[in-house]
Motif scaffolding. Structure first.
Motif, PDB file in Angstrom:
ATOM      1  N   VAL A 134       0.849  -1.199   0.000  1.00 17.44           N
ATOM      2  CA  VAL A 134       0.000   0.000   0.000  1.00 17.44           C
ATOM      3  C   VAL A 134       0.882   1.245   0.000  1.00 17.44           C
ATOM      4  N   THR A 135       2.177   1.061   0.266  1.00 20.95           N
ATOM      5  CA  THR A 135       3.134   2.173   0.201  1.00 20.95           C
ATOM      6  C   THR A 135       3.966   2.068  -1.078  1.00 20.95           C
ATOM      7  N   LEU A 136       4.583   3.193  -1.433  1.00 21.54           N
ATOM      8  CA  LEU A 136       5.316   3.287  -2.704  1.00 21.54           C
ATOM      9  C   LEU A 136       6.830   3.297  -2.507  1.00 21.54           C
ATOM     10  N   ASP A 137       7.263   3.295  -1.235  1.00 23.98           N
ATOM     11  CA  ASP A 137       8.671   3.546  -0.911  1.00 23.98           C
ATOM     12  C   ASP A 137       9.657   2.557  -1.503  1.00 23.98           C
ATOM     13  N   ALA A 138       9.265   1.269  -1.577  1.00 20.73           N
ATOM     14  CA  ALA A 138      10.254   0.226  -1.899  1.00 20.73           C
ATOM     15  C   ALA A 138      10.333  -0.123  -3.382  1.00 20.73           C
ATOM     16  N   TYR A 164      -4.986 -13.482 -11.520  1.00 22.30           N
ATOM     17  CA  TYR A 164      -4.995 -13.975 -10.137  1.00 22.30           C
ATOM     18  C   TYR A 164      -4.882 -12.782  -9.188  1.00 22.30           C
ATOM     19  N   PRO A 165      -5.893 -11.884  -9.189  1.00 17.75           N
ATOM     20  CA  PRO A 165      -5.785 -10.663  -8.376  1.00 17.75           C
ATOM     21  C   PRO A 165      -5.891 -10.908  -6.869  1.00 17.75           C
ATOM     22  N   GLU A 166      -5.086 -10.167  -6.126  1.00 15.99           N
ATOM     23  CA  GLU A 166      -5.185 -10.177  -4.661  1.00 15.99           C
ATOM     24  C   GLU A 166      -5.708  -8.833  -4.182  1.00 15.99           C
ATOM     25  N   ILE A 167      -6.730  -8.862  -3.369  1.00 16.20           N
ATOM     26  CA  ILE A 167      -7.260  -7.641  -2.751  1.00 16.20           C
ATOM     27  C   ILE A 167      -6.390  -7.353  -1.529  1.00 16.20           C
ATOM     28  N   LYS A 168      -5.595  -6.275  -1.600  1.00 18.19           N
ATOM     29  CA  LYS A 168      -4.624  -5.988  -0.552  1.00 18.19           C
ATOM     30  C   LYS A 168      -5.269  -5.159   0.564  1.00 18.19           C
ATOM     31  N   ARG A 169      -5.171  -5.642   1.778  1.00 16.68           N
ATOM     32  CA  ARG A 169      -5.618  -4.935   2.989  1.00 16.68           C
ATOM     33  C   ARG A 169      -6.992  -4.260   2.807  1.00 16.68           C
ATOM     34  N   PRO A 170      -8.009  -5.076   2.483  1.00 18.00           N
ATOM     35  CA  PRO A 170      -9.335  -4.499   2.219  1.00 18.00           C
ATOM     36  C   PRO A 170      -9.930  -3.753   3.416  1.00 18.00           C
ATOM     37  N   ALA A 189     -11.443   1.449   5.838  1.00 22.17           N
ATOM     38  CA  ALA A 189     -11.268   2.458   6.893  1.00 22.17           C
ATOM     39  C   ALA A 189     -10.811   3.799   6.314  1.00 22.17           C
ATOM     40  N   GLN A 190     -10.165   3.754   5.136  1.00 20.81           N
ATOM     41  CA  GLN A 190      -9.726   4.988   4.458  1.00 20.81           C
ATOM     42  C   GLN A 190     -10.806   5.487   3.485  1.00 20.81           C
ATOM     43  N   GLY A 191     -11.981   4.842   3.546  1.00 18.59           N
ATOM     44  CA  GLY A 191     -13.099   5.280   2.713  1.00 18.59           C
ATOM     45  C   GLY A 191     -13.106   4.724   1.292  1.00 18.59           C
ATOM     46  N   LYS A 192     -12.349   3.625   1.057  1.00 18.46           N
ATOM     47  CA  LYS A 192     -12.275   3.063  -0.295  1.00 18.46           C
ATOM     48  C   LYS A 192     -12.705   1.584  -0.273  1.00 18.46           C
ATOM     49  N   ASP A 193     -13.680   1.254  -1.116  1.00 19.57           N
ATOM     50  CA  ASP A 193     -14.118  -0.140  -1.210  1.00 19.57           C
ATOM     51  C   ASP A 193     -13.349  -0.834  -2.340  1.00 19.57           C
ATOM     52  N   LEU A 194     -12.172  -1.335  -1.980  1.00 26.17           N
ATOM     53  CA  LEU A 194     -11.299  -1.966  -2.970  1.00 26.17           C
ATOM     54  C   LEU A 194     -11.915  -3.249  -3.530  1.00 26.17           C
ATOM     55  N   GLN A 211      -7.857 -13.674  -4.590  1.00 25.21           N
ATOM     56  CA  GLN A 211      -7.204 -14.104  -3.348  1.00 25.21           C
ATOM     57  C   GLN A 211      -7.203 -12.967  -2.336  1.00 25.21           C
ATOM     58  N   CYS A 212      -7.243 -13.358  -1.055  1.00 24.65           N
ATOM     59  CA  CYS A 212      -7.197 -12.362   0.012  1.00 24.65           C
ATOM     60  C   CYS A 212      -6.763 -13.023   1.322  1.00 24.65           C
ATOM     61  N   PHE A 213      -6.026 -12.283   2.145  1.00 28.22           N
ATOM     62  CA  PHE A 213      -5.639 -12.782   3.473  1.00 28.22           C
ATOM     63  C   PHE A 213      -6.777 -12.606   4.496  1.00 28.22           C
ATOM     64  N   GLU A 214      -7.682 -11.659   4.233  1.00 31.97           N
ATOM     65  CA  GLU A 214      -8.695 -11.324   5.243  1.00 31.97           C
ATOM     66  C   GLU A 214      -9.992 -12.094   4.991  1.00 31.97           C
ATOM     67  N   PHE A 215     -10.314 -13.005   5.923  1.00 31.81           N
ATOM     68  CA  PHE A 215     -11.506 -13.842   5.767  1.00 31.81           C
ATOM     69  C   PHE A 215     -12.779 -12.990   5.801  1.00 31.81           C
ATOM     70  N   THR A 216     -12.728 -11.869   6.517  1.00 36.03           N
ATOM     71  CA  THR A 216     -13.870 -10.945   6.535  1.00 36.03           C
ATOM     72  C   THR A 216     -14.222 -10.530   5.100  1.00 36.03           C
ATOM     73  N   GLU A 217     -13.202 -10.264   4.306  1.00 33.22           N
ATOM     74  CA  GLU A 217     -13.404  -9.832   2.921  1.00 33.22           C
ATOM     75  C   GLU A 217     -13.846 -11.003   2.039  1.00 33.22           C
ATOM     76  N   VAL A 218     -13.285 -12.179   2.304  1.00 31.63           N
ATOM     77  CA  VAL A 218     -13.675 -13.377   1.551  1.00 31.63           C
ATOM     78  C   VAL A 218     -15.187 -13.598   1.703  1.00 31.63           C
ATOM     79  N   ARG A 219     -15.672 -13.500   2.934  1.00 29.92           N
ATOM     80  CA  ARG A 219     -17.119 -13.656   3.181  1.00 29.92           C
ATOM     81  C   ARG A 219     -17.908 -12.556   2.485  1.00 29.92           C
ATOM     82  N   ARG A 220     -17.390 -11.319   2.563  1.00 35.25           N
ATOM     83  CA  ARG A 220     -18.075 -10.190   1.950  1.00 35.25           C
ATOM     84  C   ARG A 220     -18.152 -10.354   0.423  1.00 35.25           C
ATOM     85  N   LEU A 221     -17.077 -10.908  -0.170  1.00 33.84           N
ATOM     86  CA  LEU A 221     -17.063 -11.149  -1.619  1.00 33.84           C
ATOM     87  C   LEU A 221     -18.220 -12.062  -2.013  1.00 33.84           C
TER      88      LEU A 221
END
Ligand code: CA
Length: 326
Positions: A72-76, A159-165, A170-175, A198-208
Motif C-alpha cells: 500500500v506504500t510506494l517507498d520500496a 490472479y488478483p489479490e485484494i490488498k488490505r481491504p 477504513a480509508q473510505g475506499k471499497d477496494l 485471493q485475500c488474506f482477510e476472511f472478513t473480505e472473503v465472506r463479503r465477496l
C-alpha cells in the motif's frame, strides 16, 4: 496407418488429461524474477514464458482507481521520495492511496529495494536504469493479458489479490467492490473463468460471497502464527476442521511454502499433512513463493523445490520465475 492414427489419438487424449491434472504455475507479480514486479513488461514476459496465471496485487489511488502494486506504500519500488518530498505520512511512508492516478503514473518503478539503504532486495535481479517502467492500473493489466490471450492464442488466467481491504475501507475506499466490478467488465464472473481472487482477510472473503456477489474462484491466503489484520485465525484454518469451514467459502488456500514442507535441510525435510487435508476438504493448494534466489532451507535448488511441491500433490504454486523448468 489406422493403428498409428489410433495410437496418436490415444496419446493426444492421454496428454490432454495429463495437462488438465498438471499443477498450475502462477507468475508472482508477473515475471518478477526478471523485470520489476507488476510492470506491464513483467506481465508480458510472464505470458510469453507460458505462465498459467498471472498475479495482480491491487491497491487503490486517491481518486479511486485500482492500481497494481504489492505494497500500500510506494517507498520500496518507486522514486516517490525524490519526486514528492513532503507527501509522506507521519510514519515516514508514502501511501499510494494519498496520490492520484496521474501522480502515480508519473513515478518511475524500479526493482524492489530497501528504502533505508537503497540496496536491492534481490541483488541478482534486473538492474537496468533505462527504460523507465511505470505503475500499471488493474484495468491495463487485465487488458494486456486479454490482448495477449487473443494475439497468441494461449489463454493465461489472472490472479488478483485484494490488498488490505479492511484498511482500504477504513480509508473510505471499497477496494473489493472495485476489483469485482473490473473483473466483471473483463468477463471474469464464474468458476469456469480463468481467474482466482485471493485475500488474506476472511472478513473480505465472506463479503465477496455474501454482499459483493462474486461467484468466481476464490483463494483464502494463509499467513503464519499471528492472526490476520482483521483477526483471521490462520492457525485454525490450517486444521482439518478449519479447512472444512473454509470449503464453504473458497476453492482453495494459499499457504506459505513452509506450511506445506518443513525442515532445516533437504536431508531432513518432511511434507506436512496440510496439502492432503486440504484436498480431503475439497480445496486446491497454491503455496507461495518459489524463487531461485530465496530458497527455503529444505530445498537444494529450484528444481528440487518444485519436485517436492509436486510430491506434496499441490495443485499449483506462485513463482517469481515462470517457465524456468519448462
Ligand atoms: Ca500477492
Amino acid at each position: 496407418m489406422r493403428g498409428f492414427f489410433f495410437l496418436s489419438a490415444l496419446m493426444a487424449s492421454a496428454l490432454s488429461i495429463a495437462d488438465d491434472a498438471a499443477p498450475v504455475e502462477i507468475a508472482h507479480r508477473g515475471a518478477s524474477g526478471y523485470l520489476p514486479e507488476h510492470t506491464l513488461e513483467a506481465v508480458a514476459m510472464a505470458h510469453a514464458l507460458g505462465a498459467d496465471y498471472i498475479e495482480q496485487d491491487v491497491v487503490m489511488s486517491s481518486d479511486g482507481v485500482p492500481m497494481v502494486l504489492h505494497d500500500v506504500t510506494l517507498d520500496a519500488t518507486t522514486d516517490v521520495a525524490a519526486r514528492f518530498p513532503g507527501r509522506a505520512r507521519e510514519d515516514g511512508r508514502y501511501y499510494a492511496i494519498d496520490f492520484t492516478l496521474a501522480e502515480l503514473k508519473s513515478l518511475a518503478v524500479r526493482e524492489r529495494f530497501k528504502p533505508e539503504t537503497g540496496e536491492p532486495v534481490f541483488p541478482g535481479r534486473y538492474s537496468g536504469g533505462l527504460p523507465v517502467f511505470r505503475i500499471a492500473t488493474f484495468e491495463e493489466s487485465l487488458a494486456l493479458v486479454s490482448g495477449l490471450n487473443a494475439s497468441t492464442g494461449r489463454v493465461a488466467g489472472v490472479y488478483p489479490e485484494i490488498k488490505r481491504p479492511g484498511w482500504h475501507l477504513a480509508q473510505g475506499k471499497d477496494l473489493g467492490a472495485a476489483v469485482v466490478a473490473m473483473l466483471d467488465r473483463f468477463g471474469y464472473r464464474e468458476k469456469s473463468d480463468a481467474c482466482f481472487v485471493q485475500c488474506f482477510e476472511f472478513t473480505e472473503v465472506r463479503r465477496l460471497r455474501e454482499s459483493l456477489g462474486y461467484r468466481g474462484k476464490l483463494i483464502q491466503l494463509l499467513g503464519g502464527s499471528k492472526p490476520g489484520e482483521d483477526g483471521t485465525d490462520f492457525v485454525r484454518f490450517r486444521t482439518p476442521e478449519g479447512l472444512r469451514e473454509l470449503a464453504d467459502w473458497v476453492d482453495g488456500i494459499g499457504p506459505s511454502l513452509d506450511s506445506v514442507v518443513l525442515g532445516a535441510s533437504p536431508g531432513e525435510r518432511r511434507i506436512t499433512p496440510l496439502a492432503a487435508e486440504a484436498r480431503a476438504a475439497g480445496l486446491a493448494v497454491h503455496p507461495y513463493t518459489a524463487r531461485t534466489d530465496s530458497l527455503p532451507k529444505w530445498a537444494a535448488d529450484y528444481a528440487d523445490l518444485i519436485g517436492v511441491l509436486k510430491e506434496a500433490g499441490v495443485e499449483g504454486w506462485f513463482t517469481d520465475f515462470p517457465g524456468l523448468l519448462r
